[in-house]
Enzyme design. Structure first.
Site, short mmCIF file in Angstrom:
data_model
loop_
_atom_site.label_atom_id
_atom_site.label_comp_id
_atom_site.label_asym_id
_atom_site.label_seq_id
_atom_site.Cartn_x
_atom_site.Cartn_y
_atom_site.Cartn_z
N GLU A 145 0.82 -1.23 0.00
CA GLU A 145 0.00 0.00 0.00
C GLU A 145 0.85 1.28 0.00
OE1 GLU A 145 -2.47 1.56 -0.52
OE2 GLU A 145 -4.09 0.13 -0.78
N HIS A 146 0.15 2.36 -0.04
CA HIS A 146 0.77 3.69 -0.19
C HIS A 146 1.87 3.95 0.84
CE1 HIS A 146 -1.17 5.51 3.34
NE2 HIS A 146 -2.06 4.56 3.12
N HIS A 147 2.94 4.57 0.38
CA HIS A 147 4.04 5.01 1.24
C HIS A 147 4.74 3.89 1.98
CE1 HIS A 147 1.50 8.63 0.68
NE2 HIS A 147 2.69 9.20 0.46
N CYS A 148 4.58 2.66 1.53
CA CYS A 148 5.41 1.58 2.10
C CYS A 148 6.83 1.76 1.59
CB CYS A 148 4.91 0.21 1.64
SG CYS A 148 3.46 -0.38 2.52
#
Ligand code: COA
Length: 241
Positions: A145-148
């Site tokens: 997911e986002h910003h991993c």
């Protein structure tokens, strides 16, 4: 698709090579022509996965590939993934190009960054501003997911779900169906068992499993992630993190 296909040499002729070649047959037939494998186990001239020939040993491949015009895909894993890391650094320094085997049925955000020598299967989702290192493998249905942030030489088994802002450091292997709570961190060289739920940070160099995932034991030389002594040796091999 434009231009003539690129010749591709694959280092390693085991299971990871086989699934990579299958991905090529499935999605990249017009982009790559597989010349064959370099491998230390199968005899030169024998047929490797999917019938492509074994061209020589790893050392022969290292000697004869730079300058050949071929691209490479490093598929020496999981027990020998440290060797892929070493070859990656060597080939990068020699200016070689690595195949990117990202299935067209994967959904990768345009703002995500994925490193070289990636193998990403169909149905994978990589969200907004996720950053993923070199030598990455993500099996079917995985979500990053986002910003991993995902380090180098990481394998995510099928159906892994990393919630936003999860951090996975270098040389980790997350077993199938592992999921993480947002903002948790799995430190370098750690492996999670199938079905693990990561709700708190995991230390480096351990096998963790369960719901919630907890340390079961330290990584040994026989595990599918590099031993901590090897992780230490590989430090700095990818340059700036
Ligand atoms: C966690 C793992 C690495 C442990 O391997 P191992 O050390 O050989 O473990 P063993 O099979 O000897 O089991 C040791 C103990 O851990 C438990 N265990 C093993 N895997 C587990 C898991 N995923 N979740 C919870 N407990 C687990 C076993 O029940 C056993 O418990 P016991 O000592 O009470 O009997 C392995 O079981 C695993 O889950 N690997 C993930 C593989 C995967 O998903 N690959 C994806 C490929 S695409």
């Amino acid at each position: 698709m434009s231009g003539s296909p690129t010749l591709l040499r694959i280092f390693g002729a085991g299971l990871r090579a086989q699934v990579a070649v299958d991905q090529i047959a499935w999605h990249f037939k017009e982009k790559y022509v597989v010349e064959g494998y370099y491998d230390d186990k199968l005899p030169v001239g024998s047929a490797g996965p999917n019938g492509f020939p074994v061209l020589g040993t790893i050392d022969q491949g290292v000697a004869e590939t730079p300058g050949s015009g071929a691209q490479v895909y490093l598929a020496m894993g999981t027990y020998r993934s440290w060797r892929s890391c070493e070859l990656f650094a060597e080939f990068l320094a020699k200016g070689l190009t690595f195949a990117r085997l990202i299935a067209p049925t994967a959904h990768v955000s345009p703002s995500a960054v994925i490193g070289e020598n990636a193998l990403i299967f169909g149905g994978v989702f990589v969200g907004s501003e996720a950053v993923v290192g070199h030598l990455f493998t993500a099996h079917g249905g995985t979500v990053v997911e986002h910003h991993c942030t995902v380090g180098h030489n990481v394998l995510l088994g099928p159906g892994v779900t990393l919630a936003g802002l999860t951090q996975i450091e270098d040389h980790c292997f997350l077993g199938s169906g592992t999921s993480s709570k947002p903002r948790t961190r799995v430190a370098s060289g750690t492996m999670t068992g199938a079905g693990s739920v990561v709700i708190a940070d995991l230390p480096p160099g351990v096998i963790a499993a369960g719901v919630p995932a907890v340390r079961q034991r330290d990584v040994t030389e026989n595990d599918e992630v590099p031993h901590p002594s090897v992780v230490k040796r590989l430090q700095g091999i990818f340059g700036e993190q």
